[in-house]
Motif scaffolding. Structure first.
Motif, PDB file in Angstrom:
ATOM      1  N   LEU A 247      -6.315 -13.159  -6.017  1.00  0.00           N
ATOM      2  CA  LEU A 247      -6.342 -13.228  -7.478  1.00  0.00           C
ATOM      3  C   LEU A 247      -7.216 -12.112  -8.051  1.00  0.00           C
ATOM      4  N   PHE A 248      -8.360 -11.935  -7.399  1.00  0.00           N
ATOM      5  CA  PHE A 248      -9.310 -10.907  -7.820  1.00  0.00           C
ATOM      6  C   PHE A 248      -8.656  -9.517  -7.795  1.00  0.00           C
ATOM      7  N   VAL A 249      -7.995  -9.220  -6.665  1.00  0.00           N
ATOM      8  CA  VAL A 249      -7.319  -7.921  -6.510  1.00  0.00           C
ATOM      9  C   VAL A 249      -6.224  -7.766  -7.559  1.00  0.00           C
ATOM     10  N   PHE A 250      -5.491  -8.843  -7.786  1.00  0.00           N
ATOM     11  CA  PHE A 250      -4.407  -8.829  -8.772  1.00  0.00           C
ATOM     12  C   PHE A 250      -4.931  -8.493 -10.171  1.00  0.00           C
ATOM     13  N   VAL A 251      -6.013  -9.162 -10.524  1.00  0.00           N
ATOM     14  CA  VAL A 251      -6.601  -8.934 -11.854  1.00  0.00           C
ATOM     15  C   VAL A 251      -7.070  -7.489 -12.003  1.00  0.00           C
ATOM     16  N   ILE A 252      -7.707  -6.965 -10.963  1.00  0.00           N
ATOM     17  CA  ILE A 252      -8.196  -5.583 -10.995  1.00  0.00           C
ATOM     18  C   ILE A 252      -7.018  -4.616 -11.151  1.00  0.00           C
ATOM     19  N   LEU A 253      -5.964  -4.871 -10.383  1.00  0.00           N
ATOM     20  CA  LEU A 253      -4.788  -4.001 -10.428  1.00  0.00           C
ATOM     21  C   LEU A 253      -4.161  -3.980 -11.821  1.00  0.00           C
ATOM     22  N   VAL A 254      -3.930  -5.169 -12.348  1.00  0.00           N
ATOM     23  CA  VAL A 254      -3.311  -5.271 -13.678  1.00  0.00           C
ATOM     24  C   VAL A 254      -4.206  -4.619 -14.728  1.00  0.00           C
ATOM     25  N   GLY A 255      -5.494  -4.884 -14.592  1.00  0.00           N
ATOM     26  CA  GLY A 255      -6.458  -4.323 -15.539  1.00  0.00           C
ATOM     27  C   GLY A 255      -6.454  -2.812 -15.534  1.00  0.00           C
ATOM     28  N   SER A 256      -6.443  -2.212 -14.343  1.00  0.00           N
ATOM     29  CA  SER A 256      -6.481  -0.751 -14.298  1.00  0.00           C
ATOM     30  C   SER A 256      -5.161  -0.143 -14.750  1.00  0.00           C
ATOM     31  N   LEU A 257      -4.061  -0.828 -14.448  1.00  0.00           N
ATOM     32  CA  LEU A 257      -2.764  -0.343 -14.936  1.00  0.00           C
ATOM     33  C   LEU A 257      -2.752  -0.320 -16.456  1.00  0.00           C
TER      34      LEU A 257
END
Ligand SMILES: [Zn+2]
Length: 168
Positions: free
Chosen positions: A11-21
């Motif tokens: 979940l953490f990785v997902f949030v970071i990915l979406v956030g940076s995109l």
């Protein structure tokens, strides 16, 4: 316990990915956004025209995106804001001086002679000349008087207007 940790990490990785995109596209869009200003004056037979009246102003809050309206795209090219009649706002690519006069409904292509100056230099076909950042344009309709060029809009004035309308 372990499974929980893995789910949490995913979940953490997902949030970071979406956030940076999201941040990337926002930055990208910002860089592509067109918004600059130029000064202009129009003299008709030696008389300076006043474009500070409400009828020349774009009332729509600037920077607001409205998709799918071609008319807006034309307005974005060149418009006036906040009762300032000598600094044009350009918020689309490919803006020419004729776009400004079209957008403020000022009939410039009359039968009279049009003489245009950009930064005090005479330019042929001024109406087809691109609006460039911090340019100062003077257009004479009818009688042209080069002495009046000394009163043209200064870069200082354009910067002042920019400071006054930070959101525009
Ligand atoms: Zn502006």
């Amino acid at each position: 316990m372990k499974q929980k940790t893995i789910i949490f990490l995913l979940l953490f990785v997902f949030v970071i990915l979406v956030g940076s995109l999201f941040a990337y596209f926002k930055l990208f869009k910002k860089a592509k956004d067109v918004h600059y200003h130029a000064g202009f004056q129009v003299y008709v037979d030696g008389k300076l025209q006043d474009f500070s009246g409400a009828k020349y102003m774009l009332v729509k809050p600037c920077g607001k995106e409205e998709k799918g309206q071609e008319e807006d795209e034309q307005l974005e090219k060149a418009h006036l804001h906040d009762g300032v009649g000598d600094v044009v706002h350009v918020e689309a690519e490919g803006a020419k001086w004729k776009d400004l006069f079209q957008n403020i409904n000022f009939n410039i292509s009359d039968k009279k002679q049009i003489t245009g100056y950009v930064n005090r230099k005479k330019i042929e076909n001024i109406l087809d000349y691109p609006i460039k950042s911090y340019d100062s344009v003077v257009i004479f309709i009818g009688k042209a008087d080069e002495k009046l060029l000394k009163n043209s809009v200064t870069k200082k004035r354009i910067i002042e207007v920019e400071k006054e309308n930070r959101n525009c």
